[in-house]
Design an enzyme around this catalytic site. Structure first.
Site, PDB file in Angstrom:
ATOM      1  N   ASP A 274      -4.008 -16.127  -1.822  1.00 58.06           N
ATOM      2  CA  ASP A 274      -3.691 -15.180  -0.660  1.00 58.06           C
ATOM      3  C   ASP A 274      -4.956 -15.079  -0.037  1.00 58.06           C
ATOM      4  O   ASP A 274      -5.154 -14.366   1.218  1.00 58.06           O
ATOM      5  CB  ASP A 274      -2.921 -13.815  -0.966  1.00 58.06           C
ATOM      6  CG  ASP A 274      -3.675 -12.819  -1.705  1.00 58.06           C
ATOM      7  OD1 ASP A 274      -4.572 -13.201  -2.054  1.00 58.06           O
ATOM      8  OD2 ASP A 274      -2.933 -12.060  -2.282  1.00 58.06           O
TER       9      ASP A 274
ATOM     10  N   SER B 262      -3.116  -1.988  -3.501  1.00 58.23           N
ATOM     11  CA  SER B 262      -2.863  -3.304  -4.346  1.00 58.23           C
ATOM     12  C   SER B 262      -3.930  -3.642  -5.225  1.00 58.23           C
ATOM     13  O   SER B 262      -3.746  -4.219  -6.395  1.00 58.23           O
ATOM     14  CB  SER B 262      -2.298  -4.420  -3.603  1.00 58.23           C
ATOM     15  OG  SER B 262      -3.429  -4.538  -2.513  1.00 58.23           O
TER      16      SER B 262
ATOM     17  N   GLY C 171       0.267  -2.107  -0.887  1.00 58.66           N
ATOM     18  CA  GLY C 171       0.395  -1.886   0.468  1.00 58.66           C
ATOM     19  C   GLY C 171       0.170  -0.313   1.019  1.00 58.66           C
ATOM     20  O   GLY C 171       0.359  -0.012   2.246  1.00 58.66           O
TER      21      GLY C 171
END
Length: 204
Positions: A178, A31, A68
């Site tokens: 995040d 990512s 991922g």
């Protein structure tokens, strides 16, 4: 780096950033290179294509990064990617998801080794990007994980770039909500971390 998005799904099919027939640079990442949470055209990989052009290097950058992604997943894809694009250079930005999941260091090393070996068989120059992980699994695992990258560099005589989030991870203002993925403002720094190790591999 565990999270998936529509962008990640689209990236399951590698995107050729520059359409002309030129020697290819293949970016095999997760990512961090897939541009998670930002517009794809703002990521460091697209900025790499622009910098190559401005520096008069004639390469096609192919982004085969998937949010991922692990070394295990990349290993299943590397043969077809090498066959399709015949890259002159491969930038391998992987390992973070492996480490966060606590995958055995033996498996991580074996996966990296097989990716590197397959790339070498295609006479592809290799730039491995260092990765770091939080100390979730204890200092022994964390230290062994970090020493894996210089070990592979020495064993296979390949190039090694610094941690791609160098000068970014310690600055919360450069990280998305995040707490993992870099913002748009960090993408140039990521490219600057990779660029000096890449330049010696480039030909005009």
């Amino acid at each position: 780096m565990f999270q998936f998005s529509l962008v990640a799904i689209l990236l399951l099919q590698p995107i050729a950033i520059h359409a002309q027939v030129q020697p290819a640079i293949l970016v095999l990442g997760d990512s961090l290179s897939a541009g998670y949470g930002i517009n794809l055209d703002q990521g460091w990989v697209v900025q790499l294509q622009k910098r190559l052009q401005s520096a008069s290097y004639s390469y096609q950058v192919v982004n085969a990064s998937v949010s991922g992604e692990t070394t295990r997943g990349a290993l299943t894809r590397i043969h077809d990617l090498l066959e399709k694009y015949q890259p002159k250079i491969i930038i391998i930005e992987l390992g973070g998801n492996d480490g966060l999941r606590g995958i055995s260091l033996k498996e991580i090393e074996e996966n990296f080794s097989r990716i590197i070996e397959q790339s070498k068989k295609q006479n592809t120059q290799i730039l491995l990007v260092k990765m770091r992980i939080p100390p979730n699994y204890g200092p022994k695992y964390t230290k062994a994980f970090e020493t894996l990258f210089p070990k592979l560099e020495k064993e296979y005589d390949i190039s090694l770039a610094p941690f791609i989030l160098k000068d970014i991870a310690i600055h919360p203002e450069l990280i998305q909500e995040d707490g993992i993925h870099p913002k748009v403002e960090a993408q140039k720094i990521m490219l600057n971390n990779v660029w000096p190790a890449l330049v010696p591999l480039l030909k005009k």
